[in-house]
Design a protein around this motif. Structure first.
Motif, short mmCIF file in Angstrom:
data_model
loop_
_atom_site.label_atom_id
_atom_site.label_comp_id
_atom_site.label_asym_id
_atom_site.label_seq_id
_atom_site.Cartn_x
_atom_site.Cartn_y
_atom_site.Cartn_z
N ASN A 70 0.82 -1.22 0.00
CA ASN A 70 0.00 0.00 0.00
C ASN A 70 0.85 1.27 0.00
N ALA A 82 3.63 6.96 -12.27
CA ALA A 82 2.23 6.84 -11.86
C ALA A 82 1.43 5.96 -12.80
N LEU A 102 1.91 7.24 -6.96
CA LEU A 102 0.86 8.13 -7.47
C LEU A 102 1.38 9.53 -7.74
N THR A 103 2.40 9.95 -6.98
CA THR A 103 2.95 11.30 -7.16
C THR A 103 4.33 11.25 -7.82
N SER A 104 4.63 10.14 -8.51
CA SER A 104 5.94 9.97 -9.13
C SER A 104 5.82 9.93 -10.65
N ILE A 133 0.18 2.43 -11.79
CA ILE A 133 -0.88 2.18 -10.82
C ILE A 133 -2.04 1.40 -11.43
N HIS A 134 -2.15 1.39 -12.75
CA HIS A 134 -3.25 0.69 -13.40
C HIS A 134 -3.02 -0.82 -13.51
N TYR A 172 2.05 1.93 -3.51
CA TYR A 172 1.01 2.50 -4.38
C TYR A 172 0.83 3.99 -4.12
N GLN A 173 0.81 4.37 -2.86
CA GLN A 173 0.67 5.79 -2.52
C GLN A 173 1.85 6.60 -3.05
N ARG A 174 3.05 6.01 -2.95
CA ARG A 174 4.25 6.74 -3.37
C ARG A 174 4.30 6.96 -4.87
#
Length: 319
Positions: free
Chosen positions: A3, A15, A10-12, A18-19, A6-8
């Motif tokens: 988790n 991104a 998203l802002t890289s 993530i799909h 995934y959070q990290r």
């Protein structure tokens, strides 16, 4: 388990992953194959809960000082970490405990670091990263985000043990092979060290590495080579240096030609030389056979099978 990753991302720059990556990692978690995996997880949970007073990742990978930990805890830490043997990449130092790994991976790092583009602020991928030793050194060079990919579950456990004492939101190891990673066209630097000769289709492998790089991004490729011109490639028999899964060993010139054919630019060999018995050897943390056992005892310029002894090169290229 992933988790935070995934959070990290998203802002890289990656991104786009993530799909698809969550589904791949969910499948991995549902189909872990190694019989000792659950025991390894239990071992991780029993590691002493110690916070290092300081961390060094630049000149070496050192976490904490000897006076951070009680003698009994230190002995317990050693016993538990030895449950993850063999330790191949390193060395590591945890609270004064030296993990003397098979490879002096710091020597390889020292050979290439002055040649590559500075990693500060870069998003980096290490393909076939093993337990992640070089990833920690990348983080020590102030990379913004370091992601490793290696499907070997024991290496994942070793990395997780080190990360227990060096918690960071900027370094992650994915238990996946390069062929599973969605093309991102996003990484500033992609490392591949000690992987090419294990691939049945090396040109496809080079294309997979290229698909992870942004335009202008840098590939750092380290692998076994032979001497010869651009047409010289060794295709060994069933084994090379007792390894079964070795398929193609090109000369440096041939490898540069492969890189050119797959669309890389600015290709240059920055280091080449024989692997020494001091760089790869048995230790108390890796008691299996090592390089000395793979060479002809009468002629160490040859492997036990009669092929040229391991010679390694570092080649840089840009997408």
């Amino acid at each position: 388990m992933f988790n935070d990753f995934y959070q990290r991302i998203l802002t890289s720059k990656v991104a786009v992953w993530i799909h698809q990556i969550p589904g791949l990692l969910a499948d991995w978690q549902a189909n872990q194959r190694h019989g000792e995996f659950k025991q390894w997880q239990k071992t991780l949970s029993h590691l002493p809960k110690i916070k290092p007073s300081d961390i060094e990742l630049s000149g070496k990978v050192r976490l904490g000082q000897a006076n951070d930990i009680a003698p009994g805890q230190l002995k317990r830490l050693e016993v538990l970490l030895k449950q993850f043997m063999p330790w191949r990449k390193g060395p590591y130092e945890l609270f004064g405990l030296e993990i003397d790994t098979e490879w002096r991976s710091d020597w390889k790092w020292d050979r290439l670091i002055s040649h590559i583009s500075p990693l500060k602020g870069r998003t980096v991928l290490d393909v076939g990263c093993g337990n992640g030793y070089h990833m920690w050194r990348m983080l020590g060079e102030q990379a913004d985000l370091v992601i490793g990919a290696d499907p070997t579950e024991l290496f994942v456990m070793q990395f997780t043990a080190i990360k227990e004492y060096c918690k960071s939101d900027d370094i992650y190891l994915l238990p996946l092979g390069i062929e599973q990673l969605p093309a991102s066209h996003a990484f500033d630097t992609v490392f591949s060290m000690g992987v090419l000769y294990h691939r049945k289709s090396p040109l496809d492998f080079l294309q997979q590495l290229k698909a992870q790089l942004r335009v202008g991004g840098e590939l750092v490729l380290e692998t076994i080579v032979i001497e010869g011109d651009q047409n010289q490639v060794l295709v060994p028999g069933e084994r090379y240096a007792k390894m079964r899964n070795v398929w193609f060993i090109p000369s440096s010139a041939a490898l540069c030609h492969w890189l050119q054919r797959t669309g890389f630019k600015n290709i240059r060999v920055v280091d080449e030389g024989l692997t020494s018995l001091n760089e790869q050897r048995k230790t108390h943390w890796m008691e299996n056979e090592s390089l000395a056992d793979f060479l002809d005892p009468e002629d160490q310029s040859k492997t036990i099978e009669g092929y040229p002894a391991p010679r390694r090169a570092v080649i840089l290229a840009n997408r």
